[in-house]
Motif scaffolding. Structure first.
Motif, short mmCIF file in Angstrom:
data_model
loop_
_atom_site.label_atom_id
_atom_site.label_comp_id
_atom_site.label_asym_id
_atom_site.label_seq_id
_atom_site.Cartn_x
_atom_site.Cartn_y
_atom_site.Cartn_z
N ALA A 121 0.83 -1.21 0.00
CA ALA A 121 0.00 0.00 0.00
C ALA A 121 0.87 1.26 0.00
O ALA A 121 0.61 2.21 -0.76
N ILE A 122 1.90 1.27 0.83
CA ILE A 122 2.81 2.42 0.89
C ILE A 122 3.46 2.67 -0.47
O ILE A 122 3.52 3.80 -0.96
N LYS A 123 3.92 1.58 -1.10
CA LYS A 123 4.59 1.70 -2.40
C LYS A 123 3.63 2.14 -3.49
O LYS A 123 4.05 2.75 -4.49
N LEU A 124 2.34 1.86 -3.31
CA LEU A 124 1.33 2.30 -4.28
C LEU A 124 0.80 3.69 -3.95
O LEU A 124 -0.09 4.20 -4.63
N SER A 125 1.35 4.30 -2.89
CA SER A 125 0.91 5.62 -2.40
C SER A 125 -0.56 5.59 -1.98
O SER A 125 -1.33 6.54 -2.24
N LEU A 126 -0.92 4.51 -1.30
CA LEU A 126 -2.28 4.35 -0.78
C LEU A 126 -2.24 4.27 0.75
O LEU A 126 -1.24 3.85 1.33
N PRO A 127 -3.34 4.61 1.42
CA PRO A 127 -3.44 4.35 2.86
C PRO A 127 -3.48 2.83 3.09
O PRO A 127 -3.78 2.07 2.16
N PHE A 128 -3.20 2.38 4.30
CA PHE A 128 -3.35 0.96 4.62
C PHE A 128 -4.82 0.56 4.44
O PHE A 128 -5.72 1.32 4.83
N SER A 129 -5.04 -0.61 3.88
CA SER A 129 -6.42 -1.10 3.73
C SER A 129 -6.93 -1.53 5.10
O SER A 129 -6.37 -2.44 5.71
#
Length: 346
Positions: free
Chosen positions: A82-90
């Motif tokens: 998630a971090i590498k995709l620039s997303l918040p943690f699911s």
């Protein structure tokens, strides 16, 4: 109840804003949806009647020193991706109040410890893969439509998101090894057939980008390092997964698959632990009721159950996201950016 709802909504919005600000970059995909067992569980089992929980210290000691239900000292594989995709943690599906689930648009985590691909694989109450998919169906049919103006935008969101599915270890440890009423090859075929069928269900709901992994070297754990008899019985599921993935990609129009070959990648670490920064790959860092290792970065295993440390998980996540030795036929970064031209047309 009204005040609680308001508090939760405000907290969630702040949580989303915090991560958006920290990441500072536009996410590579709309969302990350997570299916699996204890390796990916982010707290679902905290809300179930089971002894299979990781909600006490020192679990989470490196996650702001808060035991969240993650079966490690820090972040999970899904968290790093998630971090590498620039997303918040699911967030864990069962950890989000029903009235607030429509707010979650960057991914949901349905993973559950001590559960598996097969419905009769379980220890206590848990979410089987079928149950996880049932909850995902609710997300797609009930929650997400509240956020998107039309069906095309919803379809775009679902098709461009990534679906991480890593499950199968418990189908051996809590199921097959209890009975062994099939030959290893036969059981692997049956298990992967069931997995493929469930992936098709997710595909039918609109998913197109999949990252799939199954059982690791279960014979290599703090309790029995390394029992090659056990490893040989598990290996067919790893060997056969690429063939199953290739068939799925041919059958499911527009789909893209990445398979995680953790079984064989572990040999790289096992054969050269110092190269990966480990001084101990046999004993757990945390021995319940006994001790906690001084340097968690140097240990591969976190607990006696075979869960790994954040240090080990980070290696797998980095390699699968941008490397070429763990995930095939492409890494997650390439999967995320595939078909970008088509996405702009929708």
């Amino acid at each position: 109840m009204t005040s609680f709802k308001a508090f939760w909504v405000i907290s969630f919005i702040a949580y989303q804003a915090f991560y958006a600000k920290v990441n500072g970059a536009k996410s590579h995909v709309p969302a990350l949806y997570v299916f699996g067992d204890s390796g990916l569980d982010a707290g679902n089992n905290n809300n179930l009647k089971t002894l299979a929980k990781a909600n006490v210290a020192p679990y989470g000691i490196d996650f702001n020193n808060i035991p969240t239900g993650r079966y490690t000292n820090g972040k999970t594989f899904a968290d790093f991706i998630a971090i590498k995709l620039s997303l918040p943690f699911s967030p864990p599906y069962l950890g989000v109040p029903e009235f607030g689930r429509y707010l979650v648009t960057t991914g949901v985590n349905y993973a559950s410890g001590a559960c598996g691909i097969l419905n009769d694989t379980k220890f206590g109450e848990c979410l089987s893969l079928d149950k996880q998919i049932e909850y995902f169906t609710s997300t797609v049919m009930k929650d997400l439509p509240k956020h998107f103006e039309n069906k095309d935008k919803l379809k775009h969101h679902i098709s461009k998101s990534i679906y991480l599915i890593v499950i199968g270890s418990n189908d051996y440890s809590l199921n097959y090894f209890q009975h062994e009423n099939m030959e290893p090859e036969e059981f692997a075929d049956y298990l992967l057939e069931q997995l493929a069928s469930k992936i098709k269900t997710i595909y039918d709901l609109g998913a197109r980008k999949f990252v799939v992994g199954t059982a690791n070297q279960l014979g290599c754990s703090p309790s029995q390092f390394c029992n090659e008899t056990i490893n040989r019985k598990v290996k067919p599921s790893s060997d056969k997964l690429p063939v199953v993935i290739q068939k799925l990609q041919k059958q499911l129009s527009g789909s893209s698959f990445v398979y995680v070959d953790s079984f064989n990648f572990f040999n790289r670490i096992r054969n050269a632990p110092k190269k990966y920064g480990f001084t101990n790959i046999t004993k757990p860092c945390y021995q319940e009721g006994v001790s906690l290792c001084a340097n968690r970065e140097k240990y591969y295993f976190w607990d006696k159950h075979g869960h790994t440390t954040e240090a080990a998980i980070k290696i797998y996540a980095k390699e699968c996201f941008s490397g070429s030795k763990l995930c095939f036929p492409m890494n997650i970064n390439k999967l995320a950016h595939s078909n970008l031209r088509d996405s702009h047309k929708e």
